[in-house]
Design an enzyme around this catalytic site. Structure first.
Site, PDB file in Angstrom:
ATOM      1  N   GLU A  34      44.734  39.560  44.212  1.00  0.00           N
ATOM      2  CA  GLU A  34      44.431  40.809  43.751  1.00  0.00           C
ATOM      3  C   GLU A  34      44.655  41.806  45.086  1.00  0.00           C
ATOM      4  OE1 GLU A  34      40.972  41.235  41.423  1.00  0.00           O
ATOM      5  OE2 GLU A  34      41.855  40.351  39.854  1.00  0.00           O
TER       6      GLU A  34
ATOM      7  N   GLU B 130      42.913  34.460  36.060  1.00  0.00           N
ATOM      8  CA  GLU B 130      41.580  34.782  35.928  1.00  0.00           C
ATOM      9  C   GLU B 130      41.594  35.631  34.472  1.00  0.00           C
ATOM     10  OE1 GLU B 130      39.671  36.866  38.971  1.00  0.00           O
ATOM     11  OE2 GLU B 130      40.350  35.831  40.369  1.00  0.00           O
TER      12      GLU B 130
HETATM   13  C1  NOJ Z   1      38.792  39.440  40.297  1.00  0.00           C
HETATM   14  C2  NOJ Z   1      38.278  38.707  41.580  1.00  0.00           C
HETATM   15  O1  NOJ Z   1      39.398  37.853  42.049  1.00  0.00           O
HETATM   16  C3  NOJ Z   1      37.171  37.799  41.686  1.00  0.00           C
HETATM   17  O2  NOJ Z   1      37.025  37.682  43.029  1.00  0.00           O
HETATM   18  C4  NOJ Z   1      36.126  38.572  40.947  1.00  0.00           C
HETATM   19  O3  NOJ Z   1      34.753  37.976  40.982  1.00  0.00           O
HETATM   20  C5  NOJ Z   1      36.664  38.605  39.458  1.00  0.00           C
HETATM   21  N1  NOJ Z   1      37.970  39.312  39.328  1.00  0.00           N
HETATM   22  C6  NOJ Z   1      35.543  39.267  38.214  1.00  0.00           C
HETATM   23  O4  NOJ Z   1      35.443  40.709  38.958  1.00  0.00           O
END
Ligand code: NOJ
Length: 450
Positions: A174, A362
């Site tokens: 990200e 994710e």
């Molecule tokens: C994106 C991130 O990669 C992760 O580290 C985070 O905890 C989750 N989304 C939820 O916000």
């Protein structure tokens, strides 16, 4: 629990090759912040500063995955989850970010990889999930062009050390979130602000993504190489041309800015004029060195955003209308629960030419879970996952490319600026005792994957 009562979904509907997994990140779970020679990361420093993290939480112990990894790997197996995504902590491998190498750090990840393989679970490594070595930040961190070389040297060590057993690699997690929150807004580590820091970090991180991927390709010819992007379905608040234009700028910033140069399309400067300032940092061959032919792209989608035009917001001229203001159902992060967003982003990213394969690396939700009589009945999370899987099925039925789904996340963990308040796990953690309890969502997922 009755499977039929909760859902008609069946794993077979997704096909035999569909990849099922669960995702984590080193800083959010490991703890052991200074054990066995690990150096401090920017997140160790940021969390120690007053007022940065809700309730003053820090991650010195987190879920203690560093010590309890075998127990958690047993739980992954118990949940029938075949793929585990985790990240390598750069300052465990190189405490100051550059050689010398900390052999104890290498030994630790070797233990994780071997334990996963002997449990029949496929390891998926993310090389960078936001925990830059603090010493590198003292030299400017990602705003320093040298960061591309620092990162490349670190990637070399990781692929040499783990590439014999690990085939699935993700380069950077990200980029839009950690550069935006960490280098523009200052609400994530390292807490830097401003357009100059942000644009420099953006360019160097994108160069590092391609450089890292090339190293993996050269060293591990049969590697399955990806990188992950956050993405959000964007809608204008009204059909006025001002709001439509504002939504387009936000979409460009959140969804296009990082992936398009990787796909060889350059930065989308036409749709977001502030990106023209990047030209000051682009030299010679950079445009060629920004792209890489990834085997897969990881998409991480949680919600949608509704956007209205606003002259008060610099550079972007747009404002997000919060879920609260819109009076819609939301999670503990304040993110709207809107499963069709996943289908919409799949459609959007399928429209790019250069993407070979898409994996949802994710997706998940934070809700205020309660442990009662040894059980956590997190039915909202169970439904959230089921409803998002329905959207994937819809996309698949239309022939869209989507080849896997990884839940965020295995256990409740340290949710960055939110601390431990936002619980995302399939497994509940009591942070006083480190006791794990599989939630209803975890039991449902286990049943689904059986
Ligand atoms: C994106 C991130 O990669 C992760 O580290 C985070 O905890 C989750 N989304 C939820 O916000």
């Amino acid at each position: 629990m009755n499977k039929v009562e909760t859902s008609f979904l069946h794993k077979n509907q997704f096909g035999d090759d569909f990849l099922w997994g669960v995702s984590t990140a080193a800083f959010q779970i490991e703890g052991a912040h200074d054990t066995d020679g690990k150096g401090p990361s920017i997140w160790d420093v940021f969390t120690s500063q007053k007022g940065k993290i809700k309730n003053g939480h820090h991650a010195s112990t987190a879920c203690d995955f560093y010590n309890s990894y075998q127990n958690d790997i047993d739980l992954i197996r118990e949940l029938n989850i075949p793929n585990f995504r985790f990240s390598i902590s750069w300052p465990r491998i190189m405490p100051t970010g550059v050689p010398p190498i900390n052999q104890a750090g290498i030994a630790y990840y070797n233990k994780i990889i071997d334990a996963l393989l002997s449990a029949g679970i496929e390891p998926w490594i993310t090389l960078y999930h936001w925990d830059l070595p603090h010493d590198l930040e003292l030299k400017g961190g990602w705003t320093n062009r040298e960061s591309v070389n620092w990162f490349s040297a670190y990637v070399e060590i990781c692929v040499q050390s783990f590439g014999d057993r690990v085939k699935n690699w993700m380069v950077i997690n990200e980029p839009s979130v950690f550069t935006g929150a960490g280098y523009f807004l200052g609400i994530h580590a390292p807490g830097k602000k401003g357009i100059t820091n942000y644009l420099k970090a953006m360019h160097h991180v994108t160069l590092a993504t391609a450089a890292g991927a090339k190293i993996i390709r050269n060293r591990i010819p049969d590697a399955h190489i990806g990188t992950t992007f956050s993405c959000t379905h964007i809608e204008p608040a009204t059909q006025s041309s001002k709001d439509i234009e504002a939504a387009k700028r936000v979409d460009t910033l959140l969804n296009r800015t990082f992936i398009e140069p990787i796909l060889g399309m350059g930065y989308p400067q036409g749709d977001l004029p502030v990106l023209k300032k990047l030209n000051a940092y682009i030299v010679e061959d950079d445009l060629n060195n920004l792209s890489f032919d990834f085997d897969f792209i990881g998409l991480q989608c949680y919600t949608r955003e509704v956007v209205k035009s606003s002259l008060l917001i610099p550079y972007i001229g747009a404002e997000l209308i919060s879920a609260e203001k819109r009076n819609v159902i939301s999670t503990d992060m304040g993110w709207e629960v809107y499963p069709p967003a996943l289908y919409e982003v799949l459609k959007k990213f399928n429209a790019y030419n250069g993407i070979k394969k898409i994996i949802i690396t994710e997706n998940g939700a934070a809700f205020p879970d309660t442990l009662k009589n040894g059980k956590v009945y997190d039915i909202k999370r169970t439904h959230y996952i089921q409803d998002h899987l329905e959207q994937i099925l819809k996309a698949k039925k239309e022939g869209l490319n989507v080849d896997g789904y990884f839940v965020w996340t295995l256990t409740d963990n340290f949710e960055w600026a939110e601390g431990y308040n936002a619980r995302f796990g399939l497994i509940h953690v009591d942070f006083d005792t480190q006791q794990r309890t599989i939630k209803h969502s975890g039991l449902w997922f286990k049943d689904f994957l059986s």
